[in-house]
Design an enzyme around this catalytic site. Structure first.
Site, PDB file in Angstrom:
ATOM      1  NE  ARG A   9      -6.269   8.783 -61.994  1.00 24.48           N
ATOM      2  CZ  ARG A   9      -8.188   9.628 -61.545  1.00 24.48           C
ATOM      3  NH1 ARG A   9      -6.858   9.512 -60.309  1.00 24.48           N
ATOM      4  NH2 ARG A   9      -8.616  10.191 -61.615  1.00 24.48           N
ATOM      5  CB  SER A  36      -5.325  12.036 -57.031  1.00 22.73           C
ATOM      6  OG  SER A  36      -3.478  12.016 -56.403  1.00 22.73           O
ATOM      7  CD  GLU A  57       5.959  17.272 -54.652  1.00 30.09           C
ATOM      8  OE1 GLU A  57       6.950  18.220 -54.312  1.00 30.09           O
ATOM      9  OE2 GLU A  57       4.643  16.999 -54.083  1.00 30.09           O
ATOM     10  CG  PHE A  82       3.458  18.185 -58.059  1.00 29.54           C
ATOM     11  CD1 PHE A  82       3.746  20.040 -58.825  1.00 29.54           C
ATOM     12  CD2 PHE A  82       2.085  18.146 -58.122  1.00 29.54           C
ATOM     13  CE1 PHE A  82       2.230  19.898 -58.440  1.00 29.54           C
ATOM     14  CE2 PHE A  82       1.241  18.751 -57.496  1.00 29.54           C
ATOM     15  CZ  PHE A  82       0.849  20.228 -57.609  1.00 29.54           C
TER      16      PHE A  82
END
Lengths: 321, 282
Positions: A9, A36, A57, A82
Protein backbone atom coordinates in the site's frame (compact mmCIF):
# COMPACT_ATOMS: atom_id res chain seq x y z
CA UNK A 1 20.63 -12.64 2.30
CA UNK A 2 19.42 -9.29 3.55
CA UNK A 3 15.69 -8.97 2.90
CA UNK A 4 13.98 -5.62 2.32
CA UNK A 5 10.44 -5.29 3.67
CA UNK A 6 7.88 -2.76 2.49
CA UNK A 7 4.10 -2.64 2.45
CA UNK A 8 2.53 -2.70 -1.00
CA UNK A 9 0.00 0.00 0.00
CA UNK A 10 2.90 2.33 0.75
CA UNK A 11 4.60 1.60 -2.56
CA UNK A 12 1.27 2.32 -4.24
CA UNK A 13 0.67 5.67 -2.54
CA UNK A 14 4.21 6.88 -3.21
CA UNK A 15 3.96 5.90 -6.87
CA UNK A 16 0.54 7.50 -7.22
CA UNK A 17 1.83 10.76 -5.79
CA UNK A 18 4.70 10.77 -8.27
CA UNK A 19 2.36 10.05 -11.19
CA UNK A 20 -0.31 12.51 -10.10
CA UNK A 21 2.18 15.37 -9.89
CA UNK A 22 2.64 14.98 -13.64
CA UNK A 23 -0.96 14.14 -14.52
CA UNK A 24 -3.61 16.48 -13.18
CA UNK A 25 -6.34 14.04 -14.27
CA UNK A 26 -5.37 11.51 -11.62
CA UNK A 27 -7.50 11.79 -8.50
CA UNK A 28 -7.30 9.66 -5.36
CA UNK A 29 -10.60 8.95 -3.60
CA UNK A 30 -10.99 7.44 -0.16
CA UNK A 31 -13.70 6.31 2.26
CA UNK A 32 -12.20 7.74 5.46
CA UNK A 33 -9.27 5.53 4.50
CA UNK A 34 -6.69 8.22 3.79
CA UNK A 35 -4.44 7.14 6.63
CA UNK A 36 -4.85 3.42 6.12
CA UNK A 37 -4.04 3.72 2.42
CA UNK A 38 -1.03 5.91 3.46
CA UNK A 39 -2.26 8.81 1.34
CA UNK A 40 -1.59 11.57 3.88
CA UNK A 41 1.37 13.00 1.99
CA UNK A 42 -0.58 12.79 -1.29
CA UNK A 43 -3.60 14.60 0.18
CA UNK A 44 -1.43 17.36 1.60
CA UNK A 45 0.57 17.90 -1.55
CA UNK A 46 -2.28 17.56 -4.06
CA UNK A 47 -5.52 18.61 -2.37
CA UNK A 48 -7.15 19.37 -5.73
CA UNK A 49 -6.52 15.77 -6.79
CA UNK A 50 -7.78 14.19 -3.63
CA UNK A 51 -11.42 13.51 -2.72
CA UNK A 52 -12.68 12.24 0.62
CA UNK A 53 -16.06 10.52 0.34
CA UNK A 54 -16.61 9.45 3.92
CA UNK A 55 -17.55 5.96 5.02
CA UNK A 56 -19.87 5.39 2.07
CA UNK A 57 -18.35 2.87 -0.32
CA UNK A 58 -21.36 2.68 -2.63
CA UNK A 59 -21.34 6.41 -3.27
CA UNK A 60 -17.55 6.32 -3.49
CA UNK A 61 -17.51 3.92 -6.44
CA UNK A 62 -20.45 5.48 -8.31
CA UNK A 63 -19.08 9.00 -7.85
CA UNK A 64 -15.74 7.85 -9.22
CA UNK A 65 -17.46 6.63 -12.35
CA UNK A 66 -19.10 10.06 -12.67
CA UNK A 67 -15.75 11.83 -12.41
CA UNK A 68 -14.51 10.00 -15.50
CA UNK A 69 -17.06 11.95 -17.53
CA UNK A 70 -14.76 14.97 -17.19
CA UNK A 71 -11.58 13.09 -18.06
CA UNK A 72 -10.47 12.24 -14.56
CA UNK A 73 -8.75 8.95 -13.75
CA UNK A 74 -10.02 8.11 -10.26
CA UNK A 75 -8.08 5.76 -8.03
CA UNK A 76 -10.66 4.52 -5.54
CA UNK A 77 -8.74 3.45 -2.46
CA UNK A 78 -10.58 1.57 0.25
CA UNK A 79 -10.12 -1.58 2.33
CA UNK A 80 -10.58 -4.55 -0.01
CA UNK A 81 -13.10 -6.19 2.30
CA UNK A 82 -15.52 -3.27 1.93
CA UNK A 83 -14.67 -2.17 -1.61
CA UNK A 84 -15.22 -5.64 -3.02
CA UNK A 85 -18.41 -6.43 -1.10
CA UNK A 86 -20.21 -3.27 0.05
CA UNK A 87 -19.91 -1.66 -3.34
CA UNK A 88 -19.79 -4.70 -5.59
CA UNK A 89 -22.95 -3.73 -7.45
CA UNK A 90 -21.56 -0.26 -8.12
CA UNK A 91 -18.42 -1.97 -9.41
CA UNK A 92 -20.55 -4.14 -11.68
CA UNK A 93 -22.90 -1.47 -13.06
CA UNK A 94 -21.09 1.87 -12.80
CA UNK A 95 -17.54 0.73 -13.43
CA UNK A 96 -17.41 -2.53 -15.40
CA UNK A 97 -20.70 -2.38 -17.32
CA UNK A 98 -20.47 1.35 -17.94
CA UNK A 99 -16.78 0.87 -18.91
CA UNK A 100 -15.64 3.87 -16.92
CA UNK A 101 -11.93 4.47 -16.43
CA UNK A 102 -11.92 3.74 -12.70
CA UNK A 103 -9.06 2.08 -10.83
CA UNK A 104 -10.26 0.15 -7.80
CA UNK A 105 -7.51 -0.22 -5.21
CA UNK A 106 -8.36 -2.68 -2.46
CA UNK A 107 -5.93 -2.35 0.39
CA UNK A 108 -5.32 -4.62 3.39
CA UNK A 109 -6.64 -7.59 1.45
CA UNK A 110 -6.68 -11.27 2.37
CA UNK A 111 -6.22 -11.83 6.09
CA UNK A 112 -3.87 -8.89 6.53
CA UNK A 113 -6.15 -7.38 9.19
CA UNK A 114 -5.47 -10.59 11.12
CA UNK A 115 -7.29 -10.79 14.42
CA UNK A 116 -9.85 -8.13 13.43
CA UNK A 117 -11.78 -11.07 12.07
CA UNK A 118 -13.94 -12.12 9.17
CA UNK A 119 -15.66 -8.75 8.69
CA UNK A 120 -12.27 -7.29 7.79
CA UNK A 121 -10.88 -10.22 5.85
CA UNK A 122 -11.13 -10.01 2.10
CA UNK A 123 -11.22 -13.61 0.94
CA UNK A 124 -13.98 -13.39 -1.65
CA UNK A 125 -12.77 -10.47 -3.74
CA UNK A 126 -11.17 -12.51 -6.54
CA UNK A 127 -14.27 -14.68 -6.74
CA UNK A 128 -16.81 -11.88 -7.05
CA UNK A 129 -14.67 -9.61 -9.20
CA UNK A 130 -13.73 -12.45 -11.56
CA UNK A 131 -17.36 -13.08 -12.47
CA UNK A 132 -17.83 -9.50 -13.69
CA UNK A 133 -17.05 -8.93 -17.38
CA UNK A 134 -14.79 -6.04 -18.41
CA UNK A 135 -12.81 -5.84 -15.20
CA UNK A 136 -9.11 -6.71 -14.95
CA UNK A 137 -7.79 -8.06 -11.66
CA UNK A 138 -4.20 -7.69 -10.51
CA UNK A 139 -2.46 -8.78 -7.31
CA UNK A 140 1.14 -7.62 -7.10
CA UNK A 141 3.47 -9.67 -4.92
CA UNK A 142 5.66 -6.95 -3.44
CA UNK A 143 6.41 -3.23 -3.36
CA UNK A 144 8.52 -3.24 -6.52
CA UNK A 145 5.81 -4.95 -8.54
CA UNK A 146 3.18 -2.67 -7.00
CA UNK A 147 5.04 0.35 -8.32
CA UNK A 148 5.18 -1.18 -11.81
CA UNK A 149 1.48 -2.11 -11.69
CA UNK A 150 0.48 1.38 -10.56
CA UNK A 151 2.35 2.92 -13.47
CA UNK A 152 0.80 0.57 -16.01
CA UNK A 153 -2.82 0.91 -14.85
CA UNK A 154 -2.55 4.71 -14.69
CA UNK A 155 -1.82 4.67 -18.40
CA UNK A 156 -4.37 1.94 -19.19
CA UNK A 157 -7.86 3.00 -20.30
CA UNK A 158 -10.43 0.85 -18.51
CA UNK A 159 -11.59 -0.66 -15.23
CA UNK A 160 -9.06 -2.46 -13.04
CA UNK A 161 -9.16 -3.95 -9.56
CA UNK A 162 -5.81 -4.08 -7.79
CA UNK A 163 -5.46 -6.06 -4.60
CA UNK A 164 -2.87 -4.79 -2.15
CA UNK A 165 -1.75 -5.83 1.31
CA UNK A 166 -1.31 -4.07 4.58
CA UNK A 167 1.81 -5.34 6.30
CA UNK A 168 5.42 -5.07 5.12
CA UNK A 169 6.30 -7.94 2.77
CA UNK A 170 9.73 -9.14 1.75
CA UNK A 171 10.80 -8.14 -1.73
CA UNK A 172 10.57 -10.70 -4.47
CA UNK A 173 12.08 -8.26 -6.94
CA UNK A 174 15.08 -5.97 -6.71
CA UNK A 175 14.15 -2.30 -7.12
CA UNK A 176 14.02 -1.25 -10.74
CA UNK A 177 13.26 -4.74 -12.05
CA UNK A 178 11.00 -4.86 -15.08
CA UNK A 179 8.50 -7.20 -13.42
CA UNK A 180 5.03 -6.51 -14.75
CA UNK A 181 3.69 -7.32 -18.14
CA UNK A 182 -0.09 -7.22 -18.36
CA UNK A 183 -1.57 -10.73 -18.27
CA UNK A 184 1.78 -12.52 -18.52
CA UNK A 185 2.81 -14.78 -15.66
CA UNK A 186 6.41 -14.42 -14.54
CA UNK A 187 8.54 -17.53 -14.09
CA UNK A 188 10.44 -17.01 -10.86
CA UNK A 189 11.95 -20.49 -10.61
CA UNK A 190 12.68 -23.02 -13.34
CA UNK A 191 11.56 -26.62 -12.95
CA UNK A 192 9.85 -29.49 -14.71
CA UNK A 193 8.66 -31.67 -11.84
CA UNK A 194 5.74 -29.64 -10.56
CA UNK A 195 4.51 -26.05 -10.95
CA UNK A 196 3.57 -23.72 -8.14
CA UNK A 197 1.33 -20.91 -9.36
CA UNK A 198 1.07 -18.19 -6.74
CA UNK A 199 -0.41 -14.71 -6.59
CA UNK A 200 -0.04 -11.71 -4.31
CA UNK A 201 1.91 -11.64 -1.12
CA UNK A 202 2.31 -15.42 -0.82
CA UNK A 203 4.49 -15.48 -3.95
CA UNK A 204 7.54 -14.95 -1.74
CA UNK A 205 6.68 -18.05 0.29
CA UNK A 206 6.35 -20.05 -2.94
CA UNK A 207 9.82 -18.92 -4.05
CA UNK A 208 11.31 -19.90 -0.69
CA UNK A 209 9.49 -23.24 -0.83
CA UNK A 210 10.92 -23.93 -4.30
CA UNK A 211 14.43 -23.47 -2.90
CA UNK A 212 13.70 -25.92 -0.08
CA UNK A 213 12.18 -28.40 -2.53
CA UNK A 214 15.24 -28.25 -4.74
CA UNK A 215 17.32 -29.42 -1.77
CA UNK A 216 14.99 -32.45 -1.63
CA UNK A 217 15.53 -33.06 -5.31
CA UNK A 218 12.17 -31.69 -6.46
CA UNK A 219 12.44 -29.10 -9.19
CA UNK A 220 9.43 -26.82 -8.85
CA UNK A 221 8.57 -24.20 -11.42
CA UNK A 222 7.21 -21.07 -9.77
CA UNK A 223 4.87 -18.75 -11.65
CA UNK A 224 3.94 -15.35 -10.28
CA UNK A 225 0.37 -15.04 -11.55
CA UNK A 226 0.03 -11.34 -10.80
CA UNK A 227 -2.85 -10.91 -13.25
CA UNK A 228 -5.82 -12.95 -12.12
CA UNK A 229 -7.90 -11.70 -15.03
CA UNK A 230 -7.21 -11.98 -17.86
CA UNK A 231 -5.47 -15.16 -16.73
CA UNK A 232 -2.34 -16.27 -18.57
CA UNK A 233 -3.97 -19.46 -19.88
CA UNK A 234 -0.95 -20.27 -22.01
CA UNK A 235 1.40 -20.37 -19.01
CA UNK A 236 -1.07 -22.61 -17.15
CA UNK A 237 -1.40 -25.02 -20.08
CA UNK A 238 2.36 -25.10 -20.64
CA UNK A 239 2.83 -25.99 -16.97
CA UNK A 240 0.25 -28.77 -17.33
CA UNK A 241 2.08 -30.18 -20.33
CA UNK A 242 5.62 -29.81 -19.04
CA UNK A 243 5.24 -30.65 -15.34
CA UNK A 244 3.42 -33.40 -13.47
CA UNK A 245 1.14 -31.41 -11.20
CA UNK A 246 0.07 -27.87 -10.42
CA UNK A 247 -0.26 -26.34 -6.97
CA UNK A 248 -1.94 -22.94 -6.71
CA UNK A 249 -1.21 -20.70 -3.73
CA UNK A 250 -3.29 -17.66 -2.74
CA UNK A 251 -4.41 -15.64 0.27
CA UNK A 252 -8.07 -16.04 -0.69
CA UNK A 253 -10.92 -18.46 -0.17
CA UNK A 254 -10.41 -21.86 -1.73
CA UNK A 255 -13.50 -21.06 -3.78
CA UNK A 256 -13.42 -19.00 -6.94
CA UNK A 257 -9.98 -17.45 -6.71
CA UNK A 258 -6.71 -18.26 -8.47
CA UNK A 259 -7.24 -21.97 -7.87
CA UNK A 260 -10.70 -21.82 -9.36
CA UNK A 261 -9.47 -19.87 -12.37
CA UNK A 262 -6.67 -22.37 -13.00
CA UNK A 263 -9.07 -25.29 -12.54
CA UNK A 264 -11.42 -23.83 -15.15
CA UNK A 265 -8.59 -23.74 -17.68
CA UNK A 266 -7.17 -27.16 -16.84
CA UNK A 267 -10.50 -28.93 -16.61
CA UNK A 268 -11.55 -27.81 -20.04
CA UNK A 269 -8.27 -28.01 -21.93
CA UNK A 270 -5.54 -30.03 -20.21
CA UNK A 271 -6.63 -32.03 -17.18
CA UNK A 272 -3.76 -32.43 -14.76
CA UNK A 273 -3.35 -33.09 -11.01
CA UNK A 274 -4.18 -29.87 -9.15
CA UNK A 275 -4.00 -28.85 -5.51
CA UNK A 276 -5.52 -25.53 -4.42
CA UNK A 277 -3.74 -24.03 -1.43
CA UNK A 278 -5.94 -21.30 -0.02
CA UNK A 279 -7.99 -20.31 3.01
CA UNK A 280 -10.55 -22.98 3.86
CA UNK A 281 -14.26 -22.26 3.38
CA UNK A 282 -14.85 -21.51 7.04
CA UNK A 283 -14.71 -18.70 9.59
CA UNK A 284 -11.04 -18.34 10.33
CA UNK A 285 -9.66 -18.63 13.86
CA UNK A 286 -8.28 -15.54 15.57
CA UNK A 287 -4.69 -14.68 14.81
CA UNK A 288 -2.23 -12.41 13.07
CA UNK A 289 -1.79 -12.54 9.30
CA UNK A 290 1.34 -14.67 9.59
CA UNK A 291 -0.31 -16.98 12.11
CA UNK A 292 -3.33 -17.45 9.88
CA UNK A 293 -1.23 -18.03 6.77
CA UNK A 294 0.79 -20.67 8.66
CA UNK A 295 -2.43 -22.23 9.96
CA UNK A 296 -3.63 -22.76 6.41
CA UNK A 297 -0.25 -23.90 5.13
CA UNK A 298 0.31 -20.73 3.12
CA UNK A 299 3.89 -20.21 4.29
CA UNK A 300 7.09 -21.71 2.89
CA UNK A 301 6.96 -24.72 5.23
CA UNK A 302 3.33 -25.47 4.38
CA UNK A 303 3.88 -25.10 0.64
CA UNK A 304 6.99 -27.29 0.79
CA UNK A 305 5.09 -29.99 2.66
CA UNK A 306 2.15 -29.87 0.27
CA UNK A 307 4.28 -29.90 -2.86
CA UNK A 308 6.39 -32.79 -1.56
CA UNK A 309 3.24 -34.85 -1.13
CA UNK A 310 1.83 -33.86 -4.52
CA UNK A 311 5.13 -34.60 -6.28
CA UNK A 312 5.33 -38.01 -4.63
CA UNK A 313 1.77 -38.86 -5.68
CA UNK A 314 2.35 -37.60 -9.21
CA UNK A 315 5.51 -39.69 -9.56
CA UNK A 316 3.71 -42.78 -8.24
CA UNK A 317 0.73 -42.28 -10.55
CA UNK A 318 3.06 -41.91 -13.48
CA UNK A 319 4.93 -45.09 -12.52
CA UNK A 320 1.68 -47.06 -12.63
CA UNK A 321 0.69 -45.83 -16.09
CA UNK B 1 -33.09 29.38 -29.31
CA UNK B 2 -36.14 27.44 -30.34
CA UNK B 3 -39.65 27.27 -29.08
CA UNK B 4 -41.41 23.98 -28.57
CA UNK B 5 -45.03 23.33 -27.84
CA UNK B 6 -44.45 21.38 -24.65
CA UNK B 7 -47.85 19.74 -24.37
CA UNK B 8 -47.79 18.65 -27.98
CA UNK B 9 -44.24 17.38 -27.65
CA UNK B 10 -45.15 15.43 -24.53
CA UNK B 11 -48.10 13.85 -26.37
CA UNK B 12 -45.78 12.89 -29.24
CA UNK B 13 -43.30 11.37 -26.82
CA UNK B 14 -46.06 9.45 -25.06
CA UNK B 15 -47.22 8.04 -28.40
CA UNK B 16 -43.69 6.82 -29.11
CA UNK B 17 -43.51 5.27 -25.63
CA UNK B 18 -46.82 3.48 -26.15
CA UNK B 19 -45.72 2.14 -29.54
CA UNK B 20 -42.39 0.90 -28.21
CA UNK B 21 -43.95 -0.97 -25.32
CA UNK B 22 -46.82 -2.41 -27.31
CA UNK B 23 -44.57 -3.67 -30.12
CA UNK B 24 -41.87 -4.99 -27.75
CA UNK B 25 -44.45 -6.61 -25.48
CA UNK B 26 -42.32 -5.37 -22.64
CA UNK B 27 -41.41 -2.18 -20.81
CA UNK B 28 -42.22 0.13 -17.93
CA UNK B 29 -45.08 2.28 -19.07
CA UNK B 30 -46.28 3.92 -15.83
CA UNK B 31 -43.07 5.72 -14.92
CA UNK B 32 -42.29 6.60 -18.53
CA UNK B 33 -45.61 8.36 -18.92
CA UNK B 34 -45.27 10.24 -15.63
CA UNK B 35 -41.87 11.59 -16.65
CA UNK B 36 -42.73 12.82 -20.16
CA UNK B 37 -43.02 16.54 -19.27
CA UNK B 38 -39.90 16.33 -17.11
CA UNK B 39 -37.85 14.89 -19.98
CA UNK B 40 -39.30 17.36 -22.48
CA UNK B 41 -38.57 20.28 -20.12
CA UNK B 42 -34.99 19.08 -19.70
CA UNK B 43 -34.18 18.34 -23.32
CA UNK B 44 -36.18 21.06 -25.06
CA UNK B 45 -36.08 23.78 -22.45
CA UNK B 46 -33.02 23.42 -20.23
CA UNK B 47 -30.03 21.35 -21.22
CA UNK B 48 -27.24 22.21 -23.61
CA UNK B 49 -26.69 19.14 -25.75
CA UNK B 50 -25.75 18.56 -29.39
CA UNK B 51 -27.40 15.56 -31.10
CA UNK B 52 -24.77 15.73 -33.85
CA UNK B 53 -21.97 15.56 -31.27
CA UNK B 54 -23.25 13.51 -28.32
CA UNK B 55 -19.90 13.54 -26.51
CA UNK B 56 -19.33 17.30 -26.83
CA UNK B 57 -17.26 17.93 -23.68
CA UNK B 58 -19.16 21.06 -22.61
CA UNK B 59 -22.59 19.40 -22.81
CA UNK B 60 -24.86 19.20 -19.83
CA UNK B 61 -25.18 15.68 -18.41
CA UNK B 62 -28.38 13.81 -17.72
CA UNK B 63 -28.71 10.54 -15.84
CA UNK B 64 -31.93 8.58 -15.78
CA UNK B 65 -31.51 6.98 -12.38
CA UNK B 66 -34.93 5.35 -12.71
CA UNK B 67 -33.48 3.47 -15.64
CA UNK B 68 -36.55 1.32 -16.17
CA UNK B 69 -38.37 4.36 -17.55
CA UNK B 70 -36.00 4.17 -20.49
CA UNK B 71 -38.74 4.32 -23.13
CA UNK B 72 -39.41 8.02 -22.53
CA UNK B 73 -35.66 8.69 -22.64
CA UNK B 74 -35.11 6.82 -25.91
CA UNK B 75 -38.16 8.53 -27.41
CA UNK B 76 -36.78 11.98 -26.60
CA UNK B 77 -33.28 11.15 -27.83
CA UNK B 78 -34.67 9.76 -31.08
CA UNK B 79 -36.95 12.77 -31.51
CA UNK B 80 -33.93 15.06 -31.10
CA UNK B 81 -31.98 13.08 -33.68
CA UNK B 82 -29.41 11.37 -31.47
CA UNK B 83 -30.27 8.21 -33.40
CA UNK B 84 -32.83 7.36 -36.11
CA UNK B 85 -36.41 7.37 -34.95
CA UNK B 86 -37.10 4.10 -36.82
CA UNK B 87 -34.66 2.40 -34.48
CA UNK B 88 -37.25 2.71 -31.71
CA UNK B 89 -38.96 -0.26 -33.40
CA UNK B 90 -36.05 -2.45 -32.27
CA UNK B 91 -36.69 -1.73 -28.59
CA UNK B 92 -35.95 -4.90 -26.58
CA UNK B 93 -35.43 -6.96 -29.74
CA UNK B 94 -32.58 -9.46 -29.89
CA UNK B 95 -29.30 -7.70 -30.57
CA UNK B 96 -30.76 -4.17 -30.32
CA UNK B 97 -28.80 -1.50 -28.48
CA UNK B 98 -32.13 -0.24 -27.17
CA UNK B 99 -32.26 -2.61 -24.21
CA UNK B 100 -34.78 -2.29 -21.39
CA UNK B 101 -32.63 -0.02 -19.24
CA UNK B 102 -30.39 2.89 -20.21
CA UNK B 103 -27.33 1.85 -22.09
CA UNK B 104 -24.36 3.94 -23.21
CA UNK B 105 -24.27 2.21 -26.57
CA UNK B 106 -27.17 4.53 -27.41
CA UNK B 107 -25.91 7.97 -28.49
CA UNK B 108 -26.78 10.60 -25.90
CA UNK B 109 -26.95 8.20 -22.96
CA UNK B 110 -24.34 9.12 -20.37
CA UNK B 111 -24.39 6.12 -18.10
CA UNK B 112 -25.77 2.63 -17.73
CA UNK B 113 -28.48 2.43 -15.11
CA UNK B 114 -31.07 -0.12 -14.12
CA UNK B 115 -30.16 -0.82 -10.54
CA UNK B 116 -31.92 1.86 -8.54
CA UNK B 117 -30.16 4.31 -6.26
CA UNK B 118 -26.99 4.70 -8.34
CA UNK B 119 -27.84 7.73 -10.46
CA UNK B 120 -27.48 10.47 -7.89
CA UNK B 121 -24.09 9.11 -6.84
CA UNK B 122 -22.89 9.08 -10.43
CA UNK B 123 -24.32 12.54 -11.03
CA UNK B 124 -22.76 13.86 -7.85
CA UNK B 125 -19.41 12.54 -9.10
CA UNK B 126 -19.99 14.21 -12.47
CA UNK B 127 -20.88 17.51 -10.83
CA UNK B 128 -17.78 17.32 -8.67
CA UNK B 129 -15.77 16.48 -11.78
CA UNK B 130 -17.22 19.50 -13.58
CA UNK B 131 -16.21 21.74 -10.68
CA UNK B 132 -12.69 20.32 -10.51
CA UNK B 133 -12.34 20.60 -14.29
CA UNK B 134 -13.65 24.21 -14.17
CA UNK B 135 -16.38 23.22 -16.62
CA UNK B 136 -19.68 25.08 -16.87
CA UNK B 137 -21.58 21.87 -17.58
CA UNK B 138 -24.57 21.18 -15.38
CA UNK B 139 -25.71 17.76 -14.25
CA UNK B 140 -29.32 16.59 -14.01
CA UNK B 141 -30.45 13.34 -12.40
CA UNK B 142 -34.01 12.01 -12.57
CA UNK B 143 -34.99 9.64 -9.79
CA UNK B 144 -38.18 7.78 -9.09
CA UNK B 145 -39.75 8.16 -5.69
CA UNK B 146 -39.70 4.42 -5.05
CA UNK B 147 -35.93 4.33 -5.41
CA UNK B 148 -35.43 6.85 -2.62
CA UNK B 149 -35.43 4.01 -0.10
CA UNK B 150 -32.00 2.99 -1.41
CA UNK B 151 -29.39 4.09 1.11
CA UNK B 152 -26.91 5.13 -1.55
CA UNK B 153 -29.27 7.98 -2.53
CA UNK B 154 -28.70 9.53 0.86
CA UNK B 155 -24.97 8.91 0.76
CA UNK B 156 -24.97 10.92 -2.45
CA UNK B 157 -27.27 13.60 -1.03
CA UNK B 158 -24.87 14.10 1.86
CA UNK B 159 -21.80 14.27 -0.37
CA UNK B 160 -23.41 16.68 -2.87
CA UNK B 161 -24.23 19.13 -0.09
CA UNK B 162 -20.80 18.66 1.50
CA UNK B 163 -19.12 19.66 -1.76
CA UNK B 164 -21.67 22.47 -2.40
CA UNK B 165 -22.51 21.13 -5.84
CA UNK B 166 -24.74 23.91 -7.13
CA UNK B 167 -24.22 22.58 -10.65
CA UNK B 168 -26.23 19.49 -9.71
CA UNK B 169 -30.01 19.28 -10.01
CA UNK B 170 -31.88 16.19 -8.91
CA UNK B 171 -35.48 15.71 -9.97
CA UNK B 172 -37.86 13.34 -8.25
CA UNK B 173 -40.72 11.94 -10.31
CA UNK B 174 -43.07 11.95 -7.33
CA UNK B 175 -45.88 9.85 -8.74
CA UNK B 176 -46.51 8.20 -5.39
CA UNK B 177 -46.63 4.64 -6.70
CA UNK B 178 -44.17 1.83 -6.97
CA UNK B 179 -44.53 -1.74 -8.15
CA UNK B 180 -46.19 -2.99 -4.94
CA UNK B 181 -48.46 -0.03 -4.37
CA UNK B 182 -48.38 3.48 -2.85
CA UNK B 183 -44.87 4.51 -1.82
CA UNK B 184 -46.13 5.53 1.62
CA UNK B 185 -47.44 2.02 2.23
CA UNK B 186 -44.30 0.29 1.01
CA UNK B 187 -41.95 2.53 2.98
CA UNK B 188 -42.79 5.99 4.23
CA UNK B 189 -40.94 8.77 2.40
CA UNK B 190 -42.72 11.83 3.78
CA UNK B 191 -41.91 14.45 4.85
CA UNK B 192 -39.80 14.22 1.73
CA UNK B 193 -39.00 17.88 1.04
CA UNK B 194 -37.98 18.33 4.68
CA UNK B 195 -35.60 15.39 4.41
CA UNK B 196 -33.80 16.93 1.44
CA UNK B 197 -33.64 20.32 3.12
CA UNK B 198 -32.19 18.67 6.19
CA UNK B 199 -29.54 17.12 3.98
CA UNK B 200 -28.50 20.58 2.82
CA UNK B 201 -30.35 20.87 -0.48
CA UNK B 202 -32.40 23.71 -1.91
CA UNK B 203 -35.84 22.26 -2.63
CA UNK B 204 -38.36 23.46 -5.20
CA UNK B 205 -41.76 21.78 -5.37
CA UNK B 206 -43.49 21.86 -8.75
CA UNK B 207 -46.22 20.20 -10.72
CA UNK B 208 -44.37 17.65 -12.81
CA UNK B 209 -46.78 18.10 -15.70
CA UNK B 210 -46.49 21.92 -15.85
CA UNK B 211 -43.83 23.10 -18.29
CA UNK B 212 -43.60 26.63 -16.98
CA UNK B 213 -43.01 25.46 -13.44
CA UNK B 214 -40.58 22.74 -14.51
CA UNK B 215 -38.53 24.90 -16.86
CA UNK B 216 -38.36 27.72 -14.33
CA UNK B 217 -37.18 25.34 -11.62
CA UNK B 218 -34.68 23.57 -13.82
CA UNK B 219 -33.14 26.87 -14.89
CA UNK B 220 -33.15 28.42 -11.42
CA UNK B 221 -30.27 30.53 -10.30
CA UNK B 222 -27.50 28.69 -8.48
CA UNK B 223 -27.68 29.04 -4.73
CA UNK B 224 -24.40 27.54 -3.60
CA UNK B 225 -26.01 24.20 -2.83
CA UNK B 226 -27.45 21.30 -4.82
CA UNK B 227 -31.00 21.74 -6.07
CA UNK B 228 -33.82 19.24 -5.69
CA UNK B 229 -36.88 19.63 -7.91
CA UNK B 230 -39.68 17.66 -6.33
CA UNK B 231 -42.05 17.12 -9.24
CA UNK B 232 -45.53 15.95 -8.30
CA UNK B 233 -46.73 13.69 -11.08
CA UNK B 234 -49.37 11.12 -11.98
CA UNK B 235 -48.10 7.67 -12.77
CA UNK B 236 -49.30 6.58 -16.19
CA UNK B 237 -50.22 10.20 -17.07
CA UNK B 238 -52.07 10.63 -20.33
CA UNK B 239 -53.75 7.24 -20.65
CA UNK B 240 -56.92 7.10 -18.60
CA UNK B 241 -56.95 3.44 -17.63
CA UNK B 242 -53.23 3.41 -16.77
CA UNK B 243 -53.21 6.53 -14.62
CA UNK B 244 -52.61 5.92 -10.93
CA UNK B 245 -52.68 2.14 -11.24
CA UNK B 246 -49.72 0.48 -9.53
CA UNK B 247 -50.04 -2.68 -11.60
CA UNK B 248 -49.35 -0.66 -14.75
CA UNK B 249 -45.77 -0.15 -13.50
CA UNK B 250 -44.69 -2.58 -16.18
CA UNK B 251 -47.98 -3.55 -17.77
CA UNK B 252 -48.25 -4.14 -21.51
CA UNK B 253 -51.48 -3.06 -23.22
CA UNK B 254 -53.60 -5.50 -25.19
CA UNK B 255 -54.42 -4.57 -28.77
CA UNK B 256 -57.75 -3.15 -27.69
CA UNK B 257 -56.14 -1.16 -24.92
CA UNK B 258 -53.42 0.00 -27.29
CA UNK B 259 -55.96 1.41 -29.72
CA UNK B 260 -57.83 3.20 -26.96
CA UNK B 261 -54.60 4.61 -25.53
CA UNK B 262 -53.47 5.73 -28.95
CA UNK B 263 -56.78 7.51 -29.51
CA UNK B 264 -56.50 9.31 -26.17
CA UNK B 265 -52.95 10.47 -26.94
CA UNK B 266 -53.98 11.59 -30.44
CA UNK B 267 -56.73 13.69 -28.93
CA UNK B 268 -54.25 15.26 -26.49
CA UNK B 269 -51.87 15.99 -29.35
CA UNK B 270 -54.61 17.67 -31.35
CA UNK B 271 -55.77 19.69 -28.41
CA UNK B 272 -52.23 20.81 -27.68
CA UNK B 273 -51.69 21.71 -31.31
CA UNK B 274 -54.67 23.99 -31.11
CA UNK B 275 -53.47 25.61 -27.91
CA UNK B 276 -50.02 26.25 -29.34
CA UNK B 277 -48.47 27.17 -26.03
CA UNK B 278 -44.70 27.20 -26.37
CA UNK B 279 -41.71 26.81 -24.12
CA UNK B 280 -38.37 28.29 -24.88
CA UNK B 281 -35.24 26.28 -25.30
CA UNK B 282 -31.61 27.31 -25.34
Amino acid sequence: MEQAYEATRRAFSQTLLRLAKNNRHIVAMTSDSRGSVTLNAYAEELPEQYIEMGIAEQNLVSAASGLTSFGFVPFVCSPACFLSMRSIEQVKVDVAYSATNVKLIGISAGVSYGALGMSHHSLQDFAVMRAIPNLAIIAPCDAVQTEAVTEVIAAFQGPVYVRLGRNPVSQVYAPGTDCFQWGKAVELAVGNDVTIIATGEVVQAAVTAAKQLRQQGIKARVLNMHTIKPLDNEAVLRAARETRAIITVEEHSVMGGLGGAVAEVLGQHQPCPLRIMAIADEVTPSGSQSELLAHYGLDAAGITACVTGVAREAARDRAFK
Amino acid sequence: MCAVNGSRKAAEIRKLVLDMIFHAGSGHIGGSLSAAEILVSLYYGTMRVDPTNPTWPERDRFILSKGHSVEVYYAVLADLGFFPREELDTFCQFGSRLIGHTNTKVPGVEHNTGSLGHGLSVGMGMALGAKRAHSLSRVFVLMGDGELTEGSVWEAAMAAAHYKLDNLTAIIDRNGLQISGPTENVMQLEPLADKWRAFGWHVTEVSGHDFDELVAALNAEKLGKPHLVLAKTTKGKGISFIENQAHWHHGVPSEEQYLQAKAELEAQWEEASGVGAGIRSN
